[in-house]
Each structure stands twice: as C-alpha cells, then as structure tokens.
Design an enzyme around this catalytic site. Structure first.
Site, PDB file in Angstrom:
ATOM      1  N   GLU A  64      33.153  39.102  39.724  1.00 32.18           N
ATOM      2  CA  GLU A  64      34.043  38.526  40.728  1.00 32.18           C
ATOM      3  C   GLU A  64      34.912  39.630  41.335  1.00 32.18           C
ATOM      4  OE1 GLU A  64      35.423  35.236  42.877  1.00 32.18           O
ATOM      5  OE2 GLU A  64      33.766  35.369  41.473  1.00 32.18           O
ATOM      6  N   TYR A  67      39.320  45.515  39.191  1.00 34.28           N
ATOM      7  CA  TYR A  67      40.628  45.962  39.663  1.00 34.28           C
ATOM      8  C   TYR A  67      41.247  46.915  38.647  1.00 34.28           C
ATOM      9  CZ  TYR A  67      45.423  45.929  41.292  1.00 34.28           C
ATOM     10  OH  TYR A  67      46.650  46.314  41.753  1.00 34.28           O
ATOM     11  N   GLY A  74      41.708  56.793  39.403  1.00 34.50           N
ATOM     12  CA  GLY A  74      41.276  58.193  39.417  1.00 34.50           C
ATOM     13  C   GLY A  74      40.956  58.730  38.037  1.00 34.50           C
ATOM     14  N   ASN A 105      36.531  48.841  52.289  1.00 30.89           N
ATOM     15  CA  ASN A 105      36.928  49.432  51.007  1.00 30.89           C
ATOM     16  C   ASN A 105      35.933  50.551  50.647  1.00 30.89           C
ATOM     17  OD1 ASN A 105      37.949  50.023  48.498  1.00 30.89           O
ATOM     18  ND2 ASN A 105      37.760  47.945  47.668  1.00 30.89           N
ATOM     19  N   TYR A 112      30.091  52.337  44.065  1.00 29.45           N
ATOM     20  CA  TYR A 112      28.963  51.490  43.673  1.00 29.45           C
ATOM     21  C   TYR A 112      27.636  52.158  44.054  1.00 29.45           C
ATOM     22  CZ  TYR A 112      32.712  48.009  43.324  1.00 29.45           C
ATOM     23  OH  TYR A 112      33.866  47.348  43.016  1.00 29.45           O
ATOM     24  N   GLU A 124      18.721  44.093  52.890  1.00 36.20           N
ATOM     25  CA  GLU A 124      17.934  42.854  52.959  1.00 36.20           C
ATOM     26  C   GLU A 124      18.542  41.825  53.906  1.00 36.20           C
ATOM     27  OE1 GLU A 124      17.434  41.516  48.896  1.00 36.20           O
ATOM     28  OE2 GLU A 124      16.171  43.231  48.363  1.00 36.20           O
TER      29      GLU A 124
END
Lengths: 142, 142
Positions: A64, A67, A74, A105, A112, A124
């Site tokens: 979800e 954070y 860092g 972001n 990622y 896709e």
C-alpha cells in the site's frame, strides 16, 4: 546504513503509524483523503521508522505504501523494506508484488526501477481506477 | 438483462475460474504471465459466468479482475458485479475500492467511468509497478 531491524508492526505501533500515514498523505498532497477509522487497517505491517501495509492475495502482494520518516532517509531503509517484502513474499509462495507510486515522486520511481521493478503503466498500459464515496453508495443503492 | 445471481465462489467453481483466468490473460495479451499454483488464490470471489477476486485491506478493496465469459457479455453482468462489490465493500466499512485496467480496453475504461470511477493515473499520476521473478529472488538474496 543505519542499524535498522525490519519487523512486523505491533498494536503499540499504531500511534506512530497513524502519524506516518498523515505525513505521507501530506507529502503525496492527498491529506484531504485521510480518514482513519478506529479499527485501522494495519493488521499486516512492518514498522519502526517506516511502515508498509500490505495485502496478500494468493500469488500477488500489494504494497500500500512505503514511508520513511524524513530524518531517517538516505540510509537505505526503503531498500531494506523492499528486500524484506521480497523475502516474505517468496516464503508465502507469491510470484510477484506490486506497488503504486505517484509519477512526480521521481526518487521512489528511480529506486523501484533500480531494484528491478517494472513500470506496468508504461510497459503494459495499466491504469488505476478508484470508486469511492457517493459513487459507491449510488452503486450499492443507498 | 439476464437473470443472474452474484454469489461468492465455491471450491467447486475452481475449474471454471481457472478457465476464465486463462481466457482473461489471453484477452489481455498476458498469457505468458499465467502460472497457476495448486493452492489457487481465489478464497474470496464471486463466480458463475464471471468472477472477481478481491482483497480486503481495511478501508481499501482491490479488485484483481472482472471477467465475463464472451457469450454472456452485453447483459449488464459487469455492472452487476461492480454494484455487488460496492455493497459488500460498504458493509465491510471500506471507503473505496480500486481496480486496474489496461488503457486499450476502452470498453472497460468507459464502463468504470460511467459508473463513477476516477482514473487515478490520469487525475493524480498513479503508476503501477511490479517486482517479480529474478528481481524478487535477487532482492531476497536467493
């Protein structure tokens, strides 16, 4: 890298987690969407200076949110969380896990991708849709 | 509109559901991604001529897929499923539900919009990311 331990969230983490949900929503410019119910939604989670809450549905996992409290950024904590999720997901027999990220972001998007994730919206064409509030009540005939 | 009944899936629906997963993957041009495990992932679902499998995480619901067998299309069954999900979601105290759709699947995109869904990729910039296979194993150090 800081000495951090990734562990499942406990009930006693709820206060911290609620604070982080609000901080994250502020960061995402979505504070108006935060409505936290008493029961909460953090049955499965990992907490400390960060949290995720995830959902296990057979072979898929949805993260979800990830954070990290600003003063602990860092230090590779986000990466540690994602590694832990990969480990838990494999242990549970999941073949993939998904997460959503806001296009502006860039720091998260780049992390990622660096860690091997695929942007499914780009590759896709997956779009994310949401039903809520009045639309839901109307659908349910209320 | 056909006389259809929306009900939760039973174990005896598994054969039909597996078939529909494969049909859907073919439609989505993602057949290469279908790897169905013995245990399946359809604990929560609705089936008959269609199915969804959804995940309940506190106040959010994720609809994994909505699929109607071709010969039963155009009878409002997809709409019926979404209405049922809205009803169940409200009963469970959820404030929203989300689903993913491929951008070229205009029929589905238009239906969701017609029923009051918001395209979050368009309006807020949400992108969908996936970790899988080798990337997951590497993250988990295997």
């Amino acid at each position: 890298m800081a000495s951090t331990r990734i562990r499942e969230a406990r009930e006693s983490d709820c206060g911290d987690i609620m604070r982080m949900i609000r901080e994250l929503a502020e960061f995402e410019k979505l504070s108006h969407q935060v409505k936290i119910s008493e029961e909460g939604s953090l049955v499965v989670g990992y907490g400390l200076y960060y949290f995720i809450y995830s959902t296990w549905t057979g072979r898929n996992v949805y993260l979800e949110d990830i954070y990290v409290t600003p003063q602990y950024r860092g230090q590779g904590i986000g990466t540690k969380i994602i590694k832990k999720v990969a480990e838990v997901a494999l242990n549970k027999g999941c073949s993939q896990f998904r997460l959503a990220v806001l296009d502006w972001n860039k720091k998260a998007v780049n992390l990622y991708k660096f860690l091997g994730a695929q942007d499914l919206t780009e590759s896709e064409g997956w779009l994310s849709f949401r039903f809520e509030g009045e639309a839901m009540r109307e659908l349910a005939g209320r």
